[in-house]
Scaffold this motif. Sequence first.
Motif, PDB file in Angstrom:
ATOM      1  N   ARG A 170      44.455  42.785  51.368  1.00 12.47           N
ATOM      2  CA  ARG A 170      44.452  41.677  52.343  1.00 12.47           C
ATOM      3  C   ARG A 170      43.034  41.281  52.710  1.00 12.47           C
ATOM      4  O   ARG A 170      42.768  40.116  53.007  1.00 12.47           O
ATOM      5  N   ASP A 171      42.125  42.264  52.687  1.00 14.94           N
ATOM      6  CA  ASP A 171      40.729  41.969  53.018  1.00 14.94           C
ATOM      7  C   ASP A 171      39.969  41.335  51.862  1.00 14.94           C
ATOM      8  O   ASP A 171      38.795  40.992  52.004  1.00 14.94           O
ATOM      9  N   GLY A 172      40.639  41.214  50.717  1.00 11.23           N
ATOM     10  CA  GLY A 172      40.006  40.552  49.581  1.00 11.23           C
ATOM     11  C   GLY A 172      39.078  41.432  48.786  1.00 11.23           C
ATOM     12  O   GLY A 172      38.046  40.962  48.285  1.00 11.23           O
ATOM     13  N   VAL A 173      39.421  42.706  48.628  1.00  9.41           N
ATOM     14  CA  VAL A 173      38.597  43.607  47.830  1.00  9.41           C
ATOM     15  C   VAL A 173      38.456  43.045  46.412  1.00  9.41           C
ATOM     16  O   VAL A 173      39.404  42.500  45.842  1.00  9.41           O
ATOM     17  N   GLY A 174      37.260  43.177  45.853  1.00  9.57           N
ATOM     18  CA  GLY A 174      37.012  42.616  44.531  1.00  9.57           C
ATOM     19  C   GLY A 174      36.975  43.676  43.453  1.00  9.57           C
ATOM     20  O   GLY A 174      37.315  44.847  43.668  1.00  9.57           O
TER      21      GLY A 174
END
Length: 842
Positions: free
Chosen positions: A736-740
Motif C-alpha cells: 500500500r505504501d508503494g514499495v518498489g
Amino acid sequence: MKRVCQALCHKMFVFLDKTLFPYFCLIQMYAKRPLVIPLVFLVTGCLSEYLLGVPISCFIPLIAACCMFCVVPFKSRLLFGSLLAVFWMSWGMAALSPRLAARSADQGIARFDGMSVVIEGIVQSRPLVRAEGQRFELQVEQVFVDTAVFALTSGVLVTIAEGQGSWLRGDRIRCPARIKLPRLLGLPGEFDYQRYIALHGVHATAWVHRADSIVLMRGAAVTSWYRWIDALALRSQNFIKTSIPEPDQRSVVLALATGGQQEIAPALNAAYSRAGVSHILSVSGFHVGVVVAVWVFGLRWLLLRWEWLSLRIDVRRSTLLSAVPAMLLYLVFTGGAPATARSVVMLTAVVVAAWSEREVDSLDALLLAGFLLLVGDPGVLFDLSFQLSFLALWGLLVLTPLLVAPFEKFISRGWQRTLLMFCAASLAAVLATIAPVLGAFHQVSFTGILSNVVVVPLLGYGATVLATAAMPLQFLMPAVATVFLKLSGWLVLCSNNFIHWISRLPVLHSFSTGPLDLLATVLLLAILSFVQSARIKGIAVSLLMAGLMVAHLWPAPAGDGKTRFIFLSVGQGDATLIKLADGRTLLVDGGGYLRDSGKDFGERYLVPALHRLKLKQIDLMVLTHPHPDHLGGLPAVAEQFRVKEFWQGASAGSSDNYQRLIGALNSQNTTLRIVKKGDRAQLGKDLVLSVVAPEEVAGAEGGDNDDSLVLHLQQSSFSALLMGDAGFSVEDMLLRDGVGEITLLKVGHHGSRYASSERFLARVKPRVAVISVGAGNTFGLPTEETISRIKQQRTELHRTDQQGTIQVETDGTEFTIAPLKTEPALLAMVRHFVLTAGNLLR
C-alpha cells in the motif's frame, strides 16, 4: 658399481653430518633430550592430520622405521634424526586418519539422522551425572525402526534429559532416542565439534527424553575390571550424597573424591573460574601428588611401628614403590582424565627413579608423560584438560625460577621464601595457560594468585585428603568416613564463601586469542627450556614477543569502497552484519537459542565470529524484535564490543537476556533509540537506512512477528530489504505504501509459509534472496511453498542452512554473492596441494 654408489653416499652423509650438524639445534637437543624429536613430530603429525584430513596409510611409518634400521651402519645422527622425525610425524597422521575418516564415511548411524528410533548397544564409558540427567558413550549394535532391524557398529554420545540410571560400563541397554549428526553452523572461527568427538570414536549424538525409558537388556554383557571400578565409584558417590545433603558442598566433594564435576552448579563453577582456581575442582597432578604423599608417609609410619617387618625390608623404598599401584587405582577411580594420567605417568617416573636411586629431570619426566599419552591416544592432544595440564606444569618448571630470581636477595626467612615460591608458581601457571584459557573461556583471572593461598590449603590439603580417605573407610568404618566427609564439606563451605567474595573482582576478557597465541606460548616455553645461550635466548624471546604484538596490533586493511552484507549462519535465528564502504559496521539481530539451554549463544558463537571478521566496534546495533532467536547473542556482543548507537522497535523485552543487553549498553553510554516507520539515517553520501515497518505500536509486551522492524537500505541503484520475522500483513502494508523493486531480499520469518506472498514478491522483484534458517529444524523451514514462490520470480535463492554464512558485496551498482570462506586461505591452499599430490601418487 654398487660399492662405488655406497661409498659416495656414505661420504656425502659424513660430509653433511660434519658440516651441517652443528647448525641443527633440533639434532643437538636430540642428544640431550632424547624425547624432543619424537614428541615434537608426533604432535606435528597429529595437528597436520587434524587440520588437513589427508588419508594416510599405516605403511608409511613402517617404511620410515625400515629406513631407520637400514641407515644405522652409516652412524649419521642427522640422517637418523630426520628419519626419526618422519617416522613419528607419519605415525601421528596414520593414527588419527581412521578416526577422522570415519566421520565422513557411512557408519550406518548416519542414515538415521534426525529420526526417532530405538537403539541397542553396550555402554562404553562411565555415565556422567548432569544437572537433570546423564551422559555416556554407547557402542550401538542394533537400530530398530518400526518393524525393521538394522545391525551396525557406531559410537554414539547419549544424553538423557531427565532422570538417572544405575547402569555401568559393559551393560547392554535399549532405549528410544533421536539421532543427530553434529554439524557446523558455518560461522567464521567455529569450533568443529563433529571432528572433536570423532577423535573419541563417536559418530553421532542421541537424545533420550527420560531415563526410565531405558531398558537394561543384560548386565555385564562385556566384562572388564573397569566395570568393577565404576561400580565402586558409583557406590562412593551415593555414600557422599547421603553424608553431605547440602548441594554446593556435596558437588565439590564429589569432584575432589571421584572426579565428577557435573553436579557443580553453573554459578559456583563460574565463580571458581572468575577467581582463577577452577583447576582445583578437577583431579590433576596436584591432587595425585597430595594423595600419594599422604599414602606414602602414612604407610611408612605404620610399617615403622612394626619392628619385625622394618628390620627385614627397606621401608622407605618399599612404601615409595607401593605408590605406583595406588596412583593407578586412583587414576581409574577418578575417571582417567588426561590431566590425571599425565600426572600419574610423571610421578611414576619419579618414584621408579627414586626407588632405583637415580636422578630424574623434571622436564624429561614431563616429556615422557606427554609422549606416552600421545602414543596411547593421539586424540588426547586436542583435549583441553591435557593442554592446560601440560602447559601449566611446563610453566611451573620453566617460569617459576625466572619469577623468583629478582626477589631472592630480599628473602631472609623460610616462610617468606615459601610464600614467594607459592605466588610465583601460581603466576607461572596463569601465564603459561593464558592463551588456551582465553581461547576456550574468553576470560582469565589474575586473582588466582591470591585465591590459591586460601583455596589450596582448604581444598587441596584439607578436603581432598579427607574425602579420599573416606572412600576406603566407608566399607570398614562408615561412621568415621561420614565424619571425614562432613569435615570435608565444612572446608568446602569455607572455600565457597571465600570464592563468592573474591570472584566479584574484575577479570581479563578477550575473544581475540587464537591458535597463533597458543603457538607463541609453546615456542616461548621451548626457547626458555632448550636454548642454552642467554644471548640467543634473549634475542629469540624478544623477536617472538615483538612478532606477536605486530600480529595483534597490525591495522586492518583499508576499505575497497564496497558495502558488504554478511548473513551469519546462526542456526534457527537471524544475525546480519553490514560493513559499510567507509569502515563503519551495523549489526542487525544476534541469533540465539529458541529455548533456554543454560548456554550463552553470543559467547559461544557470535562474538568469536565477529572477532574473526576483524570487528573492532559496532556503530549501530539493531534489534528487530526481542524474540530469543534474534536477541540471544546480543548481550555478549554488547559486553565485548563498543556500541555507539542502538535501535529497537516499540516491542519491549521482558527476559533476563533483554535486561542484560540494556544494562550492558547503558554501562557504555550507548545512544538508545526507539524507532518507528519513517525514521531514517544518512549513513553516507549515497547510502540511506530507513525503517519501513511496523506501522502500529506493538501491543503485548515482547511483541509478535509482525512487530518486527523492517529495514530498507539504499545505495545508489542497489537496495536491500531486511524483513526480520514480518509476515503477510506487513507485506500488504508495504504494498500500500508503494514499495518498489529491490536488489536483495532478506526473506521474512526464515522462509515461513506466512511470509513472502506472491503479490509481494511480484512487486519487489528481488534479484537475489537470502533465507536465514537452521539445518534440520523442527519447524520444517523454509517451506516448499515459500521456496516455490521465490523461484517463480526467477530469484537467485541462497540459504544459510545449506551454504553457511553468506556474503553479498556491492559498490552500489553491481554485486556478487557467495558463501563466506571460513577456512584460512593458507590452510585451504595446503590442503588442496596435499590432496592433489596424494591423488597423483595413487
